[in-house]
Scaffold this active site. Structure first.
Site, PDB file in Angstrom:
ATOM      1  CG  ASP A  14      -1.993  -0.701   0.892  1.00 28.02           C
ATOM      2  OD1 ASP A  14      -2.241  -1.402   0.137  1.00 28.02           O
ATOM      3  OD2 ASP A  14      -2.757  -1.084   1.864  1.00 28.02           O
ATOM      4  NE  ARG A  95      -0.091   3.253  13.756  1.00 27.29           N
ATOM      5  CZ  ARG A  95       0.350   2.196  13.467  1.00 27.29           C
ATOM      6  NH1 ARG A  95       1.688   2.085  13.981  1.00 27.29           N
ATOM      7  NH2 ARG A  95      -0.048   1.140  12.945  1.00 27.29           N
ATOM      8  CG  ASP A 124      -3.275   2.761  13.813  1.00 29.42           C
ATOM      9  OD1 ASP A 124      -3.075   2.987  14.978  1.00 29.42           O
ATOM     10  OD2 ASP A 124      -3.010   1.593  13.234  1.00 29.42           O
ATOM     11  CB  SER A 175      -4.654  -6.188   9.011  1.00 28.23           C
ATOM     12  OG  SER A 175      -4.180  -4.731   9.384  1.00 28.23           O
TER      13      SER A 175
END
Ligand code: ARG
Length: 417
Positions: A14, A95, A124, A175
């Site tokens: 991605d 993050r 996220d 994922s």
């Protein structure tokens, strides 16, 4: 000069395709930034080259493992941070650190915009964008996967057409997001919440059903932070890595929950956090020994709120900062040693000692040498219970007393009565 965009780059399909997409859609130059938070896997130099091969004008790799352990995992440990009493904030912690590095790169390379590869359904995206606007309020945020509705099929198509040096055939059904604090696995057949996880879900932990012989470890803490394992000094990063290895071998820290996302969705996630869960178990018990009762009770609530704020992407918020100050203050005496037995999926505390302990043997003992004056207990209870006694008497006057019903007690057989 061309406009520049800094992209949070993972090296996967991605974000690799994202480089070209962003360039096509915005006409800007793309700078890829990969951050090492102890996720393991591919070599970061390989990832950096791939970003350049996919069209990035610059690619930069940050080894942020110590920073992550010290400034993100340790505060979570001090807070005993478990979202919904279960999830040790693995992704939520990384993050804000990634955000810091993205904003730093944006400054360094004169970028106006920061991009990430999140979809529109998760937490996220919120953590990235709220984080970025909190520390770089002038920066714009874009999310190509979400905003251009880019699917996996489109990504594969783009990568093939542009001959990008990225694997498009291997497809992991899950994922996955991982770092040194733990690993998060979702999607695929796990989306049916009745399905049990299969063995291939796990990589940080071994099956706890057939564990090796038990492993005993002594963890030394100083002011809430692990500083030695079995007497050998360690950095926070080393403490987490070593506990991941030892607790992971015993299958400690497997978590399977349905959790409440900030965006309102309930989602099923499997986590593995052997080091984090073992360290939290030890830290919590050392707090039981060293933190004063009222402070401890209040800290539990502060820690829970801190955890929600971090989960919800409010790492850089004023309230989080204020709660940090409270939590930090509670840690000044959280020093000493915890003995932990790791075995069969459990991390069990079996011993504790501390110079700053509030445990007083002479007060606690039921043997001779007792220094607690038991005659004082009577008066204490009389006054402590007064408010409840007055209220109960009033209830009785109004006919609302506690009704005690049921058959009369019978003499026990053989009691001779
Ligand atoms: N649900 C977790 C969180 O919001 C983990 C998300 C990480 N992503 C993943 N692909 N599993 O913190």
């Amino acid at each position: 000069m061309k406009d520049r965009v800094v992209l949070a780059y993972s090296g996967g399909l991605d974000t690799s395709v994202g480089i070209g997409w962003i360039a096509d859609a915005t006409g800007a130059e793309v700078i890829a930034v990969a951050v090492d938070v102890g996720q393991g896997g591919e070599d970061l130099e390989v990832i950096r080259r791939r970003a350049l091969d996919c069209g990035a004008v610059e690619a930069y790799v940050a080894d942020a493992r110590d920073e992550f352990a010290e400034e993100y995992c340790m505060p979570a440990l001090k807070a005993n941070a478990l979202y919904m009493d279960a999830y040790p904030l693995v992704s939520a912690l990384s993050r804000p650190l990634i955000v810091k590095h993205l904003v730093r790169a944006a400054r360094q390379f004169g970028a106006s915009t920061v991009a990430h590869g999140c979809t529109g359904k998760g937490n996220d995206q919120v953590r990235f964008e709220v984080g970025i606007t909190s520390i770089g309020p002038d920066l714009k945020c874009i999310a190509p996967i979400r905003d251009l509705a880019l699917t996996r099929d489109k990504a594969i198509d783009y990568a093939t057409r542009h001959k990008l040096p990225i694997e498009t055939t291997k497809h992991n059904p899950f994922s996955i997001d991982q770092n040194v604090w733990g690993r998060a696995v979702e999607t695929g057949y796990l989306e049916d919440i009745w399905n049990g996880p299969t063995k291939d879900v796990y990589t940080y932990t071994d099956d706890p059903t057939f564990p090796p012989v038990e492993d005993e470890v002594v963890i030394t803490f100083h002011a809430g932070i692990p500083v030695a394992l079995d007497g050998v000094p360690v950095t926070p990063l080393q403490a987490i890595q070593e506990m991941n290895r030892r607790a992971g071998a015993q299958g400690v820290g497997r978590i399977d929950i349905v959790e409440d996302r900030l965006v309102g969705i309930k989602s099923r996630e499997i986590y593995e956090a052997p080091g984090a869960m073992a360290l939290i178990a030890a830290h919590r018990e050392l707090e039981n020994v060293t933190v004063e009762r009222e402070q401890a009770r209040f800290k539990k609530r502060v820690g829970a709120r801190w955890t929600e704020l971090v989960y919800d992407g409010m790492w850089f918020s004023p309230l989080k900062r204020s709660l940090d100050a409270f939590i930090e203050d509670t840690q000044q005496y959280v020093s000493g040693e915890i003995r932990l037995v790791l075995h069969g999926g459990r991390a069990t505390v079996t011993g504790r000692r501390s110079e700053s302990s509030l445990y007083d043997f002479n007060l606690a003992t039921y043997d001779t040498g007792d220094t607690f004056d038991q005659s004082q207990a009577r008066g204490f209870i009389e006054i402590f219970g007064l408010t409840a006694k007055l209220a109960a008497a009033r209830d009785a006057r109004f006919g609302r007393g506690v009704v005690i019903s049921g058959p009369d007690l019978l003499p026990a057989e053989g009691s001779g009565a």
